[in-house]
Design a protein around this motif. Structure first.
Motif, short mmCIF file in Angstrom:
data_model
loop_
_atom_site.label_atom_id
_atom_site.label_comp_id
_atom_site.label_asym_id
_atom_site.label_seq_id
_atom_site.Cartn_x
_atom_site.Cartn_y
_atom_site.Cartn_z
N ASP A 1 0.73 -1.34 0.43
CA ASP A 1 0.10 0.03 -0.06
C ASP A 1 0.81 0.95 0.37
OD1 ASP A 1 -2.43 -1.73 0.26
OD2 ASP A 1 -2.72 -0.93 1.69
N GLU A 2 1.48 1.00 1.06
CA GLU A 2 2.80 2.44 1.00
C GLU A 2 3.53 2.69 -0.30
OE1 GLU A 2 6.87 4.06 3.96
OE2 GLU A 2 5.67 1.91 3.05
N LEU A 3 4.10 1.78 -0.26
CA LEU A 3 5.03 2.09 -2.31
C LEU A 3 3.72 2.08 -3.27
CD1 LEU A 3 6.98 1.28 -4.90
CD2 LEU A 3 6.57 -0.47 -4.70
N LEU A 4 2.12 2.34 -3.59
CA LEU A 4 1.78 2.02 -3.90
C LEU A 4 0.83 3.63 -3.89
CD1 LEU A 4 -0.45 -0.83 -4.14
CD2 LEU A 4 0.38 0.05 -6.19
N LYS A 5 0.98 3.94 -2.96
CA LYS A 5 0.81 5.50 -2.90
C LYS A 5 1.89 6.26 -3.28
CE LYS A 5 -0.82 8.69 0.95
NZ LYS A 5 -0.07 10.19 0.56
N SER A 6 2.87 6.26 -3.05
CA SER A 6 4.27 7.01 -2.93
C SER A 6 4.47 6.96 -5.12
CB SER A 6 5.06 5.73 -2.66
OG SER A 6 5.08 6.17 -1.35
N LEU A 7 3.96 5.81 -5.20
CA LEU A 7 3.87 5.86 -6.96
C LEU A 7 3.37 6.59 -7.73
CD1 LEU A 7 5.04 5.20 -9.17
CD2 LEU A 7 3.54 2.45 -9.35
N GLY A 8 1.89 6.64 -6.71
CA GLY A 8 1.05 8.07 -6.96
C GLY A 8 1.13 9.52 -7.01
N ASP A 9 1.71 9.42 -5.51
CA ASP A 9 1.91 11.30 -5.03
C ASP A 9 3.17 11.28 -6.24
OD1 ASP A 9 0.26 10.44 -2.82
OD2 ASP A 9 2.21 10.72 -1.66
N ALA A 10 3.86 10.69 -6.38
CA ALA A 10 5.20 11.17 -7.66
C ALA A 10 5.02 11.30 -9.04
CB ALA A 10 6.29 9.42 -8.20
N LEU A 11 3.70 10.14 -9.59
CA LEU A 11 3.08 11.11 -10.67
C LEU A 11 2.71 12.28 -10.89
CD1 LEU A 11 2.15 7.26 -10.93
CD2 LEU A 11 3.41 8.12 -12.80
N GLU A 12 1.69 11.73 -9.39
CA GLU A 12 1.17 13.71 -9.60
C GLU A 12 1.90 15.25 -9.61
OE1 GLU A 12 -2.25 16.58 -9.61
OE2 GLU A 12 -1.83 14.20 -9.81
N GLU A 13 3.20 14.70 -8.73
CA GLU A 13 4.03 15.68 -8.73
C GLU A 13 4.74 15.63 -9.92
OE1 GLU A 13 6.51 14.70 -5.33
OE2 GLU A 13 5.18 14.81 -4.28
N SER A 14 4.76 15.11 -10.75
CA SER A 14 6.00 15.35 -12.32
C SER A 14 5.27 16.33 -12.52
CB SER A 14 6.39 13.65 -12.76
OG SER A 14 4.84 13.32 -12.80
N THR A 15 3.99 16.22 -12.91
CA THR A 15 3.27 16.80 -14.35
C THR A 15 3.01 17.37 -13.80
OG1 THR A 15 1.17 17.18 -11.88
CG2 THR A 15 0.67 15.57 -13.47
N SER A 16 4.05 18.64 -12.41
CA SER A 16 3.88 19.96 -12.31
C SER A 16 5.36 20.62 -12.68
CB SER A 16 4.05 20.85 -10.83
OG SER A 16 4.98 19.84 -10.11
#
Length: 277
Positions: A29-44
């Motif tokens: 769960d932690e890795l999946l959340k971190s992946l989602g957060d990183a994808l969101e950050e990369s858009t900016s």
């Protein structure tokens, strides 16, 4: 404590490295959340391309179903609706990769199993090591239908059924490219340098153009129903998690460990057809 996901900027390319090498980068769960957060950050950022890869010996061994993981028995510990919602949550995360404004490359080496293959199937371009081992399940029939729809999209219905019905069946990276599941297969020693060169080559095209090119191709596939049948797979999987057969295998993992449960499942087959059958 070491981060479960490493983020590296290399000019116009963002590298996201699954970093649980002791678990073959199994998805927690932690890795999946971190992946989602990183994808969101990369858009900016002003990055043009994203690469997802794994640290250590493998790309990703799928969802973490080891005996000491909270994933074990998760279907039995939740209602069918709760289980379906959990599975849909994973689909929604990987859909964010599919719809990410920047092209996403999956760099696959070692094992790419179950949830790992699901992740790679919704990346824009998958480049694999020729000796990689690609599987739709962790060698046990723990569910069904969750990955198969995505494989239909990549390799057609017959090959998707072959991989789904035959628990533990694996194909090499070379075969995965021949089937169309991967875009290209290259020698393992050349994989990282080849992907790096490819990512930077893609990044020469201005990011707004890449985004619109990606959307044009994806819209064509979505009109064929890709995201709809990906969600349907979650419902089928949640249903099968409630069956006595799957509950039996879940308990077997708890009692024998994952390797022990796989060995017990394979024992009658191996006895009849031989060790290497």
């Amino acid at each position: 404590m070491e981060e479960c996901l490493l983020v590296e900027r290399d000019g116009p390319v963002t590298w996201l490295t699954l970093n649980r090498p002791d678990r073959l980068n199994a998805l927690s769960d932690e890795l999946l959340k971190s992946l989602g957060d990183a994808l969101e950050e990369s858009t900016s950022t002003d990055a043009a391309v994203v690469v997802i890869r794994g640290s250590g010996r493998s790309f990703c061994a799928g969802y973490d179903i080891a005996p000491d993981s909270a994933e074990v028995g998760y279907a039995a510990e939740r209602t069918p609706v709760q289980d379906r919602d959990r599975l849909l949550g994973n689909i929604e995360l990987f859909t964010r990769i599919w719809r990410h404004p920047q092209p996403v490359i999956a760099q696959v080496h070692g094992h790419c199993v179950a949830g790992g293959a699901q992740l790679a199937s919704l990346c824009d371009i998958t480049i694999v090591a020729e000796d990689a081992k690609i599987m739709t399940s962790p060698a046990l029939p723990l569910g069904g239908g969750y990955l198969s729809p995505l494989w239909v999209h990549r390799v057609g219905p017959q090959r998707a059924k072959l991989m789904s019905f035959d628990a533990g069946r694996k194909i090499s990276g070379k075969v995965a490219a021949e089937w169309g599941w991967a875009a290209e297969a290259v020698p393992a020693d050349d994989l990282e340098s080849y992907v790096r060169r490819t990512a930077h080559s893609l990044a020469r095209t201005p990011a707004p153009l890449l985004r619109l090119k990606k959307e044009a191709v994806n819209r064509t596939i979505e009109l064929q129903g890709l995201l709809t049948y990906a969600r349907t797979g979650a419902e089928t999987d949640a249903l099968l998690h409630q069956t006595p057969e799957v509950k039996y295998f879940q308990e077997s993992i708890k009692e024998l460990g994952l390797k022990g449960a796989i060995a017990a499942f394979n024992a009658p087959f191996a006895e009849r057809f031989g060790r290497d059958a």
